[in-house]
Motif scaffolding. Structure first.
Motif, PDB file in Angstrom:
ATOM      1  N   GLY A  26      46.902  29.125  51.179  1.00  0.00           N
ATOM      2  CA  GLY A  26      47.256  28.807  49.801  1.00  0.00           C
ATOM      3  C   GLY A  26      46.023  28.678  48.920  1.00  0.00           C
ATOM      4  N   SER A  27      44.970  28.047  49.452  1.00  0.00           N
ATOM      5  CA  SER A  27      43.731  27.903  48.690  1.00  0.00           C
ATOM      6  C   SER A  27      43.112  29.257  48.374  1.00  0.00           C
ATOM      7  CB  SER A  27      42.732  27.053  49.479  1.00  0.00           C
ATOM      8  OG  SER A  27      43.235  25.751  49.677  1.00  0.00           O
ATOM      9  N   THR A  28      43.169  30.166  49.334  1.00  0.00           N
ATOM     10  CA  THR A  28      42.601  31.500  49.114  1.00  0.00           C
ATOM     11  C   THR A  28      43.326  32.229  47.986  1.00  0.00           C
ATOM     12  OG1 THR A  28      41.984  31.626  51.455  1.00  0.00           O
ATOM     13  CG2 THR A  28      42.043  33.691  50.223  1.00  0.00           C
ATOM     14  N   LEU A  29      44.658  32.196  48.025  1.00  0.00           N
ATOM     15  CA  LEU A  29      45.425  32.842  46.965  1.00  0.00           C
ATOM     16  C   LEU A  29      45.166  32.179  45.610  1.00  0.00           C
ATOM     17  CD1 LEU A  29      48.812  33.261  48.873  1.00  0.00           C
ATOM     18  CD2 LEU A  29      47.201  35.082  48.276  1.00  0.00           C
ATOM     19  N   MET A  30      45.100  30.849  45.624  1.00  0.00           N
ATOM     20  CA  MET A  30      44.832  30.127  44.383  1.00  0.00           C
ATOM     21  C   MET A  30      43.455  30.484  43.837  1.00  0.00           C
ATOM     22  SD  MET A  30      44.828  26.017  43.664  1.00  0.00           S
ATOM     23  CE  MET A  30      43.475  25.706  44.795  1.00  0.00           C
ATOM     24  N   LEU A  31      42.438  30.560  44.712  1.00  0.00           N
ATOM     25  CA  LEU A  31      41.090  30.884  44.264  1.00  0.00           C
ATOM     26  C   LEU A  31      41.028  32.283  43.667  1.00  0.00           C
ATOM     27  CD1 LEU A  31      38.110  30.227  44.015  1.00  0.00           C
ATOM     28  CD2 LEU A  31      37.784  31.048  46.367  1.00  0.00           C
ATOM     29  N   VAL A  32      41.688  33.247  44.305  1.00  0.00           N
ATOM     30  CA  VAL A  32      41.715  34.604  43.752  1.00  0.00           C
ATOM     31  C   VAL A  32      42.362  34.597  42.373  1.00  0.00           C
ATOM     32  CG1 VAL A  32      42.610  36.939  44.056  1.00  0.00           C
ATOM     33  CG2 VAL A  32      41.700  35.698  46.027  1.00  0.00           C
ATOM     34  N   GLY A  33      43.470  33.840  42.230  1.00  0.00           N
ATOM     35  CA  GLY A  33      44.129  33.734  40.931  1.00  0.00           C
ATOM     36  C   GLY A  33      43.235  33.087  39.885  1.00  0.00           C
ATOM     37  N   ILE A  34      42.513  32.025  40.272  1.00  0.00           N
ATOM     38  CA  ILE A  34      41.606  31.350  39.335  1.00  0.00           C
ATOM     39  C   ILE A  34      40.480  32.287  38.909  1.00  0.00           C
ATOM     40  CG2 ILE A  34      39.870  29.523  39.160  1.00  0.00           C
ATOM     41  CD1 ILE A  34      41.694  27.756  40.856  1.00  0.00           C
ATOM     42  N   LEU A  35      39.876  32.975  39.883  1.00  0.00           N
ATOM     43  CA  LEU A  35      38.781  33.887  39.555  1.00  0.00           C
ATOM     44  C   LEU A  35      39.264  35.030  38.666  1.00  0.00           C
ATOM     45  CD1 LEU A  35      36.924  34.059  42.994  1.00  0.00           C
ATOM     46  CD2 LEU A  35      36.261  32.770  40.953  1.00  0.00           C
ATOM     47  N   PHE A  36      40.457  35.540  38.926  1.00  0.00           N
ATOM     48  CA  PHE A  36      41.044  36.593  38.099  1.00  0.00           C
ATOM     49  C   PHE A  36      41.229  36.088  36.677  1.00  0.00           C
ATOM     50  CE2 PHE A  36      44.685  39.975  38.176  1.00  0.00           C
ATOM     51  CZ  PHE A  36      43.971  40.734  37.255  1.00  0.00           C
ATOM     52  N   LEU A  37      41.761  34.866  36.545  1.00  0.00           N
ATOM     53  CA  LEU A  37      41.982  34.262  35.231  1.00  0.00           C
ATOM     54  C   LEU A  37      40.661  34.055  34.496  1.00  0.00           C
ATOM     55  CD1 LEU A  37      43.806  32.778  33.140  1.00  0.00           C
ATOM     56  CD2 LEU A  37      43.458  30.700  34.501  1.00  0.00           C
ATOM     57  N   VAL A  38      39.666  33.504  35.186  1.00  0.00           N
ATOM     58  CA  VAL A  38      38.368  33.226  34.569  1.00  0.00           C
ATOM     59  C   VAL A  38      37.673  34.526  34.171  1.00  0.00           C
ATOM     60  CG1 VAL A  38      36.075  32.275  35.006  1.00  0.00           C
ATOM     61  CG2 VAL A  38      38.098  31.011  35.727  1.00  0.00           C
ATOM     62  N   GLN A  39      37.735  35.539  35.047  1.00  0.00           N
ATOM     63  CA  GLN A  39      37.072  36.813  34.762  1.00  0.00           C
ATOM     64  C   GLN A  39      37.678  37.501  33.540  1.00  0.00           C
ATOM     65  OE1 GLN A  39      38.466  40.169  35.536  1.00  0.00           O
ATOM     66  NE2 GLN A  39      36.621  41.097  34.643  1.00  0.00           N
TER      67      GLN A  39
END
Length: 495
Positions: free
Chosen positions: A169-182
């Motif tokens: 879950g953390s991995t998916l969340m981190l990818v989503g956060i990085l996508f959002l920030v980028q």
């Protein structure tokens, strides 16, 4: 600096507790002073709405930005008060099995520090850091201090499932956060919320929302991503079960509000029918399992899946009432689950197991201080009017009956009907447990009675019973607290 100190106090105390010699008698004083100071600071920070905002990692644009608001204040206070209750409960109980008391208390305070960081932060990347801090100490609580009546392989399996699912879950969340920030060019959650997805194409919002909802859905947990939770609750010590139900699950739903609903509203709206269906399936599925489950701790764990289903359904509705219902339901479940896990955990310590098929003496006759809180807890779990869970569930169904514009009304109203069926099922399993454990139906009157609750442990349970009643009679205490910020978040979404 008070906001920073609020996070540092339990963090430093946890490090001290994990570092001191095993035979040290100072562990209790360190944990108690740290939890009392943290609770006092939290009240000051929340009442005065104190804030800290300084650059932390300039190269990445990450700011040390911590501040409470109406959406997080109740969760912050729930975290610090329950941690204080857990510390008192642990200090006035038998020595823990599997490790030293200082290690257990250190893990508890480390979870508190990570949770406070998560609820206070206003930076998306810092949010992820705080979220991750809680995983290792929770794994230790399950693996080392879990039920020693079970084989070591069973404890290892429960701890392994917990870490595997939550890291996924953390991995998916981190990818989503990085996508959002980028795509947005900033990790500042206030800036992101003010933009409310402006400049992000619809497809990008859907992709980010899918990643965030999947990752955080494992943490909530949303059916069918819930399979790690019953095993973790069944094995975890009482302190671990209370933290897991009342703090860690709340971090998941809070993350959905703070990261997904606030920042990619169009993506969440597109996925809301799927979210609503999964939420209502969790309500019905969790209730049906509780009707036949024999292990009392596992039963309470499955009831958590059902209760969090109401929170998910409320969030899917997309309305102000739905967001209020989700925030209220979060706190309601935290209070009720903490109450039930404290009582059931203490009973399991004396019984040696939580198997409902074992004939035992009725608590009504032999241990009324155990029995009455158990009745209150399950009465709240079934959504009885006048107790805290009623408002979260009733408002969730009301919000889903009148979802935000653009949602499929027929689908949501079918979900409401199924949710109401889930409430009826909850009444069935609650009455089943009360009939067996409290009234002793099918039990053995000659069985050895349990020692009734006394002293500090009884006081902690009474405080939770009081919160169940007070918030059930006066729901406006919480609804008023979050009303303005919830309305502001959704108004920003609609502009």
């Amino acid at each position: 600096m008070a906001v920073t100190i609020l996070v540092l106090v339990p963090l430093v105390a946890a490090i001290l507790l994990l570092a001191i010699p095993p035979a040290s008698a100072a562990d209790g004083a360190i944990a108690l002073v740290a939890s009392v100071v943290t609770a006092g600071l939290a009240v000051v920070v929340c009442v005065l709405r104190l804030e800290v905002d300084v650059m932390w990692v300039r190269a990445l644009g990450i700011r040390w930005h911590l501040a409470p608001d109406g959406i997080s204040i109740a969760l912050i206070l729930l975290t610090v008060l329950l941690t204080l209750g857990i510390v008192l409960h642990t200090l006035h109980g038998p020595p823990p099995e599997g490790g030293t008391r200082s290690t257990l208390l250190g893990c508890v305070l480390l979870v508190e520090a990570g949770a406070l960081g998560t609820f206070l932060t206003r930076d998306a990347l810092l949010f992820f850091v705080g979220f991750e801090v809680v995983l290792v100490p929770m794994w230790v609580l399950i693996r080392r201090f879990g039920d020693h009546h079970r084989a070591d392989a069973v404890r290892a399996d429960a701890a392994g499932r917990f870490i595997f699912f939550t890291v996924l879950g953390s991995t998916l969340m981190l990818v989503g956060i990085l996508f959002l920030v980028q795509r947005s060019g900033t990790s500042d959650l206030e800036v992101l919320a003010a933009a409310h997805g402006r400049g992000l194409p619809h497809g990008v919002q859907v992709a980010i929302a899918a990643l965030l909802l999947a990752g955080l859905g494992i943490k909530v947990p949303i059916w069918p991503l819930h399979t790690w939770l019953p095993a973790a609750h069944t094995i975890a010590p009482t302190a671990g079960s209370v933290l897991l139900a009342a703090v860690l699950l709340k971090m998941g739903t809070y993350g959905i509000v703070r990261l997904a609903v606030a920042n990619v509203p169009d993506g969440v709206a597109t996925l809301s029918p799927v979210l609503a269906v999964l939420g209502v399936v969790g309500i019905v599925w969790g209730g049906l399992v509780c009707l036949v489950e024999r292990d009392l701790k596992r039963l309470v764990a499955y009831s958590s899946v059902a209760h969090m289903g109401f929170v998910v359904l409320a969030l899917a509705s997309g309305s102000h009432t739905g967001l209020q219902a989700a925030l209220f339901g979060n706190i309601a479940h935290g209070v009720v689950a903490a109450l039930l896990f404290l009582v059931v955990g203490d009973l399991k310590e004396q019984w040696g197991s939580a198997d409902l098929s074992v004939a035992r003496a009725a608590l009504r006759d032999t241990a009324p201080r155990f029995g009455l809180p158990l009745v209150f807890g399950f009465a709240a779990a079934l959504g009885l009017p006048g107790l805290v869970s009623f408002w979260g569930e009733f408002l969730a169904l009301y919000a889903a009956w009148f979802p935000a514009p653009g949602r499929p009304v027929v689908l949501f109203r079918v979900c409401v009907v199924l949710g109401a069926v889930g409430m009826a099922i909850a009444a069935g399993y609650a009455v089943r447990v009360i009939r067996i454990v409290w009234s002793g139906e099918g039990g053995d009157p000659a069985a050895a009675p349990v020692r009734d609750l006394r002293g500090v442990r009884h006081g902690v349970v009474v405080a939770l019973v009081g919160a169940t009643v007070v918030l059930g009679v006066g729901p406006q205490l919480l609804l008023h607290l979050s009303n303005a910020d919830a309305a502001g978040l959704l108004q920003a979404v609609r502009r």
